[in-house]
Structure formats: structure tokens, C-alpha cells
Scaffold this motif. Structure first.
Motif, PDB file in Angstrom:
ATOM      1  N   ILE A  29       0.835  -0.992  -0.176  1.00  0.00           N
ATOM      2  CA  ILE A  29      -0.054  -0.065   0.136  1.00  0.00           C
ATOM      3  C   ILE A  29       0.755   1.270  -0.041  1.00  0.00           C
ATOM      4  CG2 ILE A  29      -1.572   1.389   1.237  1.00  0.00           C
ATOM      5  CD1 ILE A  29      -2.601  -1.320   2.459  1.00  0.00           C
ATOM      6  N   VAL A  30       0.706   2.077  -1.113  1.00  0.00           N
ATOM      7  CA  VAL A  30       1.600   3.139  -1.138  1.00  0.00           C
ATOM      8  C   VAL A  30       0.868   4.546  -1.044  1.00  0.00           C
ATOM      9  CG1 VAL A  30       3.119   2.294  -2.646  1.00  0.00           C
ATOM     10  CG2 VAL A  30       1.382   3.292  -3.669  1.00  0.00           C
ATOM     11  N   ASP A  31      -0.341   4.589  -0.926  1.00  0.00           N
ATOM     12  CA  ASP A  31      -1.171   5.691  -0.698  1.00  0.00           C
ATOM     13  C   ASP A  31      -2.582   5.240  -0.333  1.00  0.00           C
ATOM     14  OD1 ASP A  31      -2.296   4.986  -3.292  1.00  0.00           O
ATOM     15  OD2 ASP A  31      -1.530   6.941  -4.306  1.00  0.00           O
TER      16      ASP A  31
ATOM     17  N   ASP B  31       8.572   6.014   4.790  1.00  0.00           N
ATOM     18  CA  ASP B  31       9.279   5.125   5.371  1.00  0.00           C
ATOM     19  C   ASP B  31       9.210   4.821   6.725  1.00  0.00           C
ATOM     20  OD1 ASP B  31      10.676   4.412   2.944  1.00  0.00           O
ATOM     21  OD2 ASP B  31      12.437   5.746   3.366  1.00  0.00           O
ATOM     22  N   SER B  32       8.805   5.738   7.397  1.00  0.00           N
ATOM     23  CA  SER B  32       8.206   5.752   9.042  1.00  0.00           C
ATOM     24  C   SER B  32       7.184   5.451   9.102  1.00  0.00           C
ATOM     25  CB  SER B  32       8.900   6.876   9.621  1.00  0.00           C
ATOM     26  OG  SER B  32       8.180   8.039   8.962  1.00  0.00           O
ATOM     27  N   MET B  33       6.037   5.379   8.166  1.00  0.00           N
ATOM     28  CA  MET B  33       4.605   5.538   8.500  1.00  0.00           C
ATOM     29  C   MET B  33       3.784   4.777   7.400  1.00  0.00           C
ATOM     30  SD  MET B  33       2.033   8.488   9.413  1.00  0.00           S
ATOM     31  CE  MET B  33       0.857   8.889   7.749  1.00  0.00           C
TER      32      MET B  33
ATOM     33  N   PRO C 102      -8.874   4.541   6.851  1.00  0.00           N
ATOM     34  CA  PRO C 102      -9.255   5.103   7.894  1.00  0.00           C
ATOM     35  C   PRO C 102      -8.893   6.198   8.481  1.00  0.00           C
ATOM     36  CG  PRO C 102      -9.462   2.611   7.947  1.00  0.00           C
ATOM     37  CD  PRO C 102      -8.691   3.208   6.968  1.00  0.00           C
ATOM     38  N   LEU C 103      -7.432   6.361   8.324  1.00  0.00           N
ATOM     39  CA  LEU C 103      -6.760   7.539   8.931  1.00  0.00           C
ATOM     40  C   LEU C 103      -7.049   8.674   7.932  1.00  0.00           C
ATOM     41  CD1 LEU C 103      -4.933   8.974  10.559  1.00  0.00           C
ATOM     42  CD2 LEU C 103      -3.097   8.067   9.135  1.00  0.00           C
ATOM     43  N   ALA C 104      -7.180   8.552   6.573  1.00  0.00           N
ATOM     44  CA  ALA C 104      -7.474   9.541   5.623  1.00  0.00           C
ATOM     45  C   ALA C 104      -8.595  10.289   6.041  1.00  0.00           C
ATOM     46  CB  ALA C 104      -7.288   9.018   4.320  1.00  0.00           C
TER      47      ALA C 104
END
Length: 137
Positions: free
Chosen positions: A88-90, A114-116, A121-123
Motif C-alpha cells: 500500500i503506497v497511498d 518509510d516511517s509510517m 481510515p486515517l485519511a
């Protein structure tokens, strides 16, 4: 500067596990920008929509966000995500809000870092917060 474009995909395939039927476009070359996503919402639900009021109302029933705190606005939307090489990239949440001032069209897109990891659901959560804050102005 050209708007950023990203692949279109779908987060869930719970109704059918046949990838040929449900997942063919998750890693496709179909590209659409967040601005274009919001414009699609306006074409469907805006003043100059070619869709009947009945069709719009049916779509609104499916898209209504029921897990929001504010009762003076109604938020409608659709989540989605895109993958590259199975990762998943976006992720995004696109839709509109009905407020006392009128309709507000939006698209929140999160890109993977790289860190997240990103998630639809977050969007969605971010979009609802932005719409809520905006309508308080």
C-alpha cells in the motif's frame, strides 16, 4: 506545477475473492489526482449535476459518514487505496460535506513514507477533522 496523481484502488474485496473481478485495477496504470477526485464529487453532487436527485440521494445514503461528532454538518465520502508491488503506497478519503453555508468538496490523500504506513481510515479521520474545523470558521 502539475497536481500529483496517484493510482486508484480499492481497500476491500470482502464481497468476492476473485482477484480478476475485484482487484484488477488496484495496481493498474489508472491515475487520478486529489483535485480530480474532488471534481468528480462536484460533478455528481453539484448544482450542475446531470444525475437525478433520486440517484444522488441513493449515493448519499451509501456514502454517509455516521461516525462523526458534529450534527450540524453531514459528511459523505469514499475511502480507497493504491498498491505498488503488493505494498500500500497511498490511501485517500474523498467526498463532500453539507454545511449551513453549502457543499464543501474534498479529497485527503496520504502517501506512504518509510516511517509510517498509510490507511484509508486515517485519511477519513483527517478529512472529517478538517471539514469540522473549516466549518467552524
Amino acid at each position: 506545477m502539475r497536481p500529483q496523481r496517484y493510482k486508484v484502488g480499492r481497500a476491500n474485496h470482502t464481497n468476492n475473492n476473485n482477484r480478476a473481478l475485484t482487484g484488477f485495477w488496484i495496481e493498474s496504470s489508472l491515475l487520478i489526482s486529489p483535485k480530480e477526485q474532488a471534481e468528480v464529487m462536484e460533478r455528481i453532487f453539484g448544482e450542475n449535476s446531470e444525475y437525478s436527485e433520486e440517484t444522488q440521494n441513493e449515493l448519499k445514503q451509501v456514502m454517509l459518514v455516521t461516525d462523526q461528532e458534529r450534527t450540524d454538518i453531514s459528511v459523505y465520502g469514499k475511502t480507497g487505496m493504491g498498491k505498488t508491488d503488493g505494498i500500500i503506497v497511498d490511501a485517500w478519503f474523498t467526498g463532500f460535506a453539507e454545511t449551513a453555508e453549502g457543499k464543501l468538496y474534498f479529497c485527503v490523500r496520504l502517501g506512504r513514507t518509510d516511517s509510517m504506513n498509510v490507511s484509508s481510515p486515517l485519511a477519513k479521520e483527517i478529512a472529517i477533522q478538517i471539514v469540522s474545523d473549516y466549518s467552524k470558521l
